[in-house]
Scaffold this active site. Structure first.
Site, short mmCIF file in Angstrom:
data_model
loop_
_atom_site.label_atom_id
_atom_site.label_comp_id
_atom_site.label_asym_id
_atom_site.label_seq_id
_atom_site.Cartn_x
_atom_site.Cartn_y
_atom_site.Cartn_z
N GLU A 34 -54.82 -27.70 97.13
CA GLU A 34 -54.80 -29.09 97.60
C GLU A 34 -55.88 -29.31 98.66
O GLU A 34 -56.60 -30.31 98.64
CB GLU A 34 -53.42 -29.44 98.17
CG GLU A 34 -52.35 -29.52 97.10
CD GLU A 34 -50.94 -29.70 97.62
OE1 GLU A 34 -50.10 -30.12 96.84
OE2 GLU A 34 -50.69 -29.40 98.79
N ASP A 37 -52.64 -37.50 96.67
CA ASP A 37 -51.65 -36.43 96.82
C ASP A 37 -50.51 -36.90 97.72
O ASP A 37 -50.66 -37.88 98.46
CB ASP A 37 -52.32 -35.18 97.42
CG ASP A 37 -51.52 -33.91 97.18
OD1 ASP A 37 -50.40 -33.98 96.63
OD2 ASP A 37 -52.01 -32.83 97.57
N SER A 57 -43.47 -34.06 93.43
CA SER A 57 -42.68 -35.03 92.67
C SER A 57 -43.26 -36.44 92.80
O SER A 57 -43.18 -37.23 91.84
CB SER A 57 -41.23 -35.01 93.15
OG SER A 57 -41.15 -35.23 94.53
N THR A 58 -43.85 -36.78 93.94
CA THR A 58 -44.47 -38.11 94.09
C THR A 58 -45.73 -38.18 93.23
O THR A 58 -45.97 -39.20 92.55
CB THR A 58 -44.80 -38.40 95.57
OG1 THR A 58 -43.70 -38.00 96.39
CG2 THR A 58 -45.09 -39.87 95.79
C1 5RP Z 1 -47.17 -29.52 97.46
C2 5RP Z 1 -47.27 -30.61 98.47
C3 5RP Z 1 -46.61 -31.89 98.15
O1 5RP Z 1 -47.56 -32.91 98.20
C4 5RP Z 1 -45.53 -32.14 99.15
O2 5RP Z 1 -44.65 -31.02 99.14
C5 5RP Z 1 -44.74 -33.40 98.83
O3 5RP Z 1 -44.01 -33.22 97.67
P1 5RP Z 1 -43.05 -34.31 97.09
O4 5RP Z 1 -43.89 -35.45 96.63
O5 5RP Z 1 -42.33 -33.61 95.96
O6 5RP Z 1 -42.09 -34.71 98.18
O7 5RP Z 1 -47.87 -30.48 99.50
O8 5RP Z 1 -47.73 -28.33 97.92
#
Ligand code: 5RP
Length: 230
Positions: free
Chosen positions: A109, A87, A36-37
Site C-alpha cells: 500500500e 485506499d 473491505s471498503t
Molecule cells: C489493509 C488496510 C486497510 O485499508 C485498512 O485495514 C482498512 O480496512 P477496511 O476497509 O476493511 O476497514 O490498511 O492493510
C-alpha cells in the site's frame, strides 16, 4: 411520520466506495488499495472498466478481485507515476495522516501510494480520530527482528504483539513473506516523526503510519452522507 434506520458500517463503506469513482481519471492507470471498503470501491469500479487501461494493486486479494471483474492489473514496475491511489484506513486524523495495515497489506500500500500523485482515502466515520494510535499500529517486520523490535516499542511505552494467522496456524505471513507486529498503547502526537524514526530501525520493513504518504482527500461516510475532507 417516517423515520429511516441509521446506515450500517457496511452501507457507509459502500457509499464512500461509490463516491470515489468521481476521482478516477479516464485513460489513466489507477492505484487500488486493500480491505473491505476498497472491495466496495472495486465492485463499483467495474462500471468504469472501459474508461481506464487498468490498475496497480496493493495485494493479492485486490488483484484477484480486480481480475475477476475484468479489470487488467499491471506490475508496479511496468508503469510510471499514477494519478490517483484509492485506499481505506484503520484511522485517519484531521491532517490526512493514517494508520493502515489492519489487512496486512501496508508495505505494498505504501509503495503504490508513493507512486501516486494523489491519495484518496475512503473510510466510514468510525475511522476519524483526533490522534492516531487507538488502533494498534501495524508494523511489517523481518521475522528474525521481531523480539528486538518488541523491546524497542516497549521502551517507548508500546505493547507489541506478533499477529497470528487466522485458524491458529502460527504467525501471519504477509504477501511479502514477512511478519506483522501490532503495537498498542501509543498516542502518535507526531506522525511524521514517528514514521521517520521507526522506519530506520533494523528489521522494520514498513511502519503502518502513513504521514509521508498522507491522504490529500478523505471521503468519510457519515450518517449525513459523504463528507469530503481535504
Ligand atoms: C489493509 C488496510 C486497510 O485499508 C485498512 O485495514 C482498512 O480496512 P477496511 O476497509 O476493511 O476497514 O490498511 O492493510
Amino acid at each position: 411520520m417516517t423515520s429511516s434506520a441509521p446506515l450500517t458500517q457496511d452501507q457507509l463503506k459502500a457509499l464512500v466506495g461509490r463516491a470515489a469513482l468521481a476521482y478516477v481519471v479516464p485513460g489513466e492507470i489507477l492505484g487500488v488499495g486493500t480491505g473491505s471498503t476498497v472491495n466496495c470501491f472495486i465492485d463499483a469500479l467495474a462500471e468504469l472498466k472501459d474508461k481506464i487501461p487498468g490498475a496497480v494493486s496493493s495485494s493479492e486479494a485486490s488483484t484477484a478481485r480486480l481480475k475477476a471483474l475484468g479489470i487488467p492489473v499491471f506490475d508496479a514496475n511496468a508503469v510510471g507515476e499514477l494519478a490517483v491511489y484509492v485506499d481505506g484506513a484503520d484511522e485517519i486524523d484531521g491532517q490526512g495522516h493514517m494508520v493502515k495495515g489492519g489487512g496486512a497489506a501496508l508495505t505494498r500500500e505504501k509503495i503504490v501510494a508513493a507512486q501516486s500523485r494523489r491519495f484518496v482515502c475512503i473510510a466510514d466515520a468510525s475511522k476519524k480520530v483526533p490522534v492516531l494510535g487507538r488502533f494498534p499500529i501495524p508494523v511489517e517486520v523481518v521475522p528474525m527482528s521481531a523480539q528486538q523490535l518488541v523491546r524497542r516499542f516497549a521502551a517507548m511505552g508500546g505493547q507489541a504483539t506478533l499477529r497470528q494467522a487466522k485458524g491458529g496456524s502460527g504467525a501471519l505471513v504477509t504477501d511479502n513473506g514477512q511478519h506483522i507486529l501490532d503495537v498498542a498503547g501509543l498516542a502518535i502526537a507526531d506522525p511524521l516523526g514517528f514514521e521517520t524514526q521507526v522506519s530506520q530501525w533494523p528489521g522494520v520493513v514498513t511502519v503502518g503510519v502513513f504521514a509521508h504518504q498522507r491522504a490529500q482527500v478523505c471521503l468519510l461516510g457519515t450518517p449525513e452522507g459523504v463528507q469530503t475532507l481535504t
